[in-house]
Motif scaffolding. Structure first.
Motif, short mmCIF file in Angstrom:
data_model
loop_
_atom_site.label_atom_id
_atom_site.label_comp_id
_atom_site.label_asym_id
_atom_site.label_seq_id
_atom_site.Cartn_x
_atom_site.Cartn_y
_atom_site.Cartn_z
N LEU A 1 0.83 -1.20 0.00
CA LEU A 1 0.00 0.00 0.00
C LEU A 1 0.87 1.25 0.00
CD1 LEU A 1 -2.79 1.36 0.20
CD2 LEU A 1 -2.62 1.14 2.69
N GLY A 2 2.06 1.14 0.57
CA GLY A 2 2.96 2.30 0.68
C GLY A 2 2.92 2.93 2.05
N ALA A 3 2.47 2.15 3.07
CA ALA A 3 2.36 2.68 4.43
C ALA A 3 3.61 2.45 5.25
CB ALA A 3 1.16 2.06 5.14
N ILE A 4 4.39 1.45 4.90
CA ILE A 4 5.63 1.20 5.63
C ILE A 4 6.77 0.98 4.65
CG2 ILE A 4 4.43 0.12 7.59
CD1 ILE A 4 5.58 -2.58 6.56
N GLU A 5 7.98 1.18 5.16
CA GLU A 5 9.17 0.87 4.39
C GLU A 5 10.09 0.02 5.25
OE1 GLU A 5 10.60 4.61 3.17
OE2 GLU A 5 10.76 5.44 5.19
N GLN A 6 10.90 -0.80 4.60
CA GLN A 6 11.76 -1.71 5.32
C GLN A 6 13.23 -1.43 5.03
OE1 GLN A 6 10.67 -5.83 4.82
NE2 GLN A 6 8.51 -5.46 5.19
N ASP A 7 14.05 -1.71 6.02
CA ASP A 7 15.49 -1.58 5.88
C ASP A 7 16.12 -2.80 6.55
OD1 ASP A 7 17.95 -0.58 5.26
OD2 ASP A 7 17.79 1.25 6.44
N THR A 8 17.45 -2.87 6.51
CA THR A 8 18.15 -4.01 7.11
C THR A 8 19.17 -3.51 8.11
OG1 THR A 8 17.90 -5.26 5.05
CG2 THR A 8 19.52 -6.07 6.64
N ALA A 9 19.17 -4.11 9.30
CA ALA A 9 20.11 -3.72 10.35
C ALA A 9 21.53 -4.10 9.96
CB ALA A 9 19.73 -4.40 11.66
N ASP A 10 22.50 -3.26 10.34
CA ASP A 10 23.89 -3.60 10.11
C ASP A 10 24.33 -4.64 11.15
OD1 ASP A 10 24.26 -2.20 12.49
OD2 ASP A 10 25.04 -0.41 11.50
N ALA A 11 25.58 -5.06 11.09
CA ALA A 11 26.07 -6.13 11.96
C ALA A 11 25.93 -5.76 13.44
CB ALA A 11 27.52 -6.46 11.63
N ALA A 12 26.30 -4.53 13.77
CA ALA A 12 26.21 -4.09 15.17
C ALA A 12 24.75 -4.04 15.63
CB ALA A 12 26.87 -2.73 15.34
#
Length: 429
Positions: free
Chosen positions: A178-189
């Motif tokens: 829908l465009g209500a959330i966006e996702q990212d990826t955590a770094d190693a730390a």
């Protein structure tokens, strides 16, 4: 009234909401037009004919819930009075978002892995996700922690089951389309930190946050329900004394934006006078930090004002001196040792109140002896900070030194350990 507002009007989560930043309408319209599901729902309505029976699946149920179609003689037909919604992407997006809770049964009928009970749970799931992300905005939330929050919020047990995890992932996928959330990826730390908090050796690295258009829509829903959901700039006419309590739990980006808005509603000289008066009267280190941030937004006059505060000496003089030095307004050689020690300690105390001191400890140079600095500062919050260093410092030797210094200070001052205090220590924040 929207599902979110019906469930949460007057609930405990709403009174202390931090202000949010709302993007311009033109930007929101572009975001709405880019929604993949917007095109799908428009396509469903445009494709209706005399054979279009409601099938109970996602688009069929959602289009009906949004008022785009209705059942007439067993067939789906367009609702003429709402046809204009199809030509207004922003209004259509908001309508779809406010009715998304009614689409759960449609998802369950399409996905064999989703239990039918999911349809009943879905409205609560969407509401809990939305409010959790709204209150953390703009800081992303690890999806691994979101699983646990939802399991607790929806009373599904302490540990999220596989079905809860799957239902959450399905919900997040729909919100993403829908465009209500966006996702990212955590770094190693970040992933290591998530694993530590969640108690899982292999947590999901996914981070989720609301998009600007979702923040706008949720804010409208909450405000329409009479809930205090402030927007950056709402409190621009208030004094810094009135504004500061609303900034304590806000993200750094929100603090900066709110204080910039506060300064813009005044002349530079007027803002500098108000900020310096608040700096002198401030009782807490975070209040002094807010005052300095505001002074920094006033330009040259802010530097001149801070220089005047420095001449007054004491704690506020030291704080002003370090702030001027950081901005290159005075030479580091002009800063006294007492100003450095007291000014740095007050800054650490402000960071502790804002929840960032622990992160600063991890980034400190190995050769920096923070225990000696805190112990010799005479700052009223030095014992609190030493207790944090004793527990959280990554260098065990430094942590042990902090615990020893804390014990000596308590013994010499006759102060009880924090766990035995009867007052409401800010260490509990």
């Amino acid at each position: 009234m929207c599902e979110m507002c019906e469930q949460d009007a007057g609930a405990e989560v709403t009174p202390a909401m931090s202000p949010v930043f709302l993007r311009p309408e033109a930007e929101l319209r572009l975001a709405a037009e880019r929604s993949l599901l917007l095109d799908d729902l428009r396509g469903y309505v445009a494709g209706l004919d005399e054979n279009s029976e409601p099938d109970g699946e996602l688009f069929s149920r959602w289009a009906e819930a949004a008022g785009l179609v209705r059942v007439f003689k067993g067939k789906h037909v367009p609702v003429k009075k709402n046809a204009k919604l199809l030509d207004d992407p922003l209004q259509l997006w908001e309508r779809l978002y406010s009715t998304i809770g009614e689409a759960g049964c449609g998802i369950a009928s399409q996905d064999a892995a989703v239990p039918l009970a999911f349809g009943m749970l879905f409205p609560q799931l969407v509401t809990s996700i939305s409010l959790t992300l709204y209150q953390s905005d703009p800081v992303p939330v690890p999806v691994e922690l979101l699983f646990e929050i939802l399991a607790s919020t929806l009373d599904l047990g302490q540990a999220p089951s596989e079905s809860t995890r799957y239902a959450t992932v399905v919900t997040l996928d729909l919100l993403g389309r829908l465009g209500a959330i966006e996702q990212d990826t955590a770094d190693a730390a970040g992933l290591a930190r998530i694993a530590e908090i969640a108690g899982k050796p292999d947590p999901s690295p996914v981070l989720v946050s609301l998009t600007p258009i979702a923040v706008w829509a949720i804010n409208r829903q909450l405000r329409e329900a009479g809930i205090d959901a402030p927007v950056i700039g709402d409190a621009a006419e208030a004094s810094l004394d009135e504004l500061s309590p609303h900034l304590i739990d806000a993200a750094p980006e929100i603090i900066d934006a709110e204080l910039k808005s506060w300064v813009r509603h005044r002349s530079p000289s007027g803002a500098a006078v108000e900020a310096s008066e608040f700096l002198r009267a401030a009782r807490l280190p975070e209040e002094r930090l807010f005052a300095l941030i505001a002074l920094g937004e006033t330009g040259e006059i802010g530097l001149e004002t801070a220089a005047g505060v420095r001449t007054e000496g004491g704690l506020i003089g030291a704080v002003a001196a370090m702030w001027l030095s950081e901005r290159g307004a005075v030479g580091p050689e002009t800063i006294t040792r007492d100003e450095v020690i007291l000014g740095m300690t007050d800054h650490f105390a402000a960071m502790h109140a804002l929840g960032a001191f622990v992160h600063q400890l991890a980034d400190m140079d190995d050769g920096f002896d923070i225990v000696d600095l805190l112990t010799s500062s005479g700052h009223p919050d030095r014992l609190e900070l030493l207790n944090v260093v004793g527990v959280e410092h990554p260098d065990r030797t430094m942590a042990k030194k902090a615990r020893k210094a804390s014990f000596k200070l308590r013994s010499s001052d006759g102060v009880q350990p924090p766990g035995q205090r009867s007052d409401t220590s800010r260490l509990a924040r």
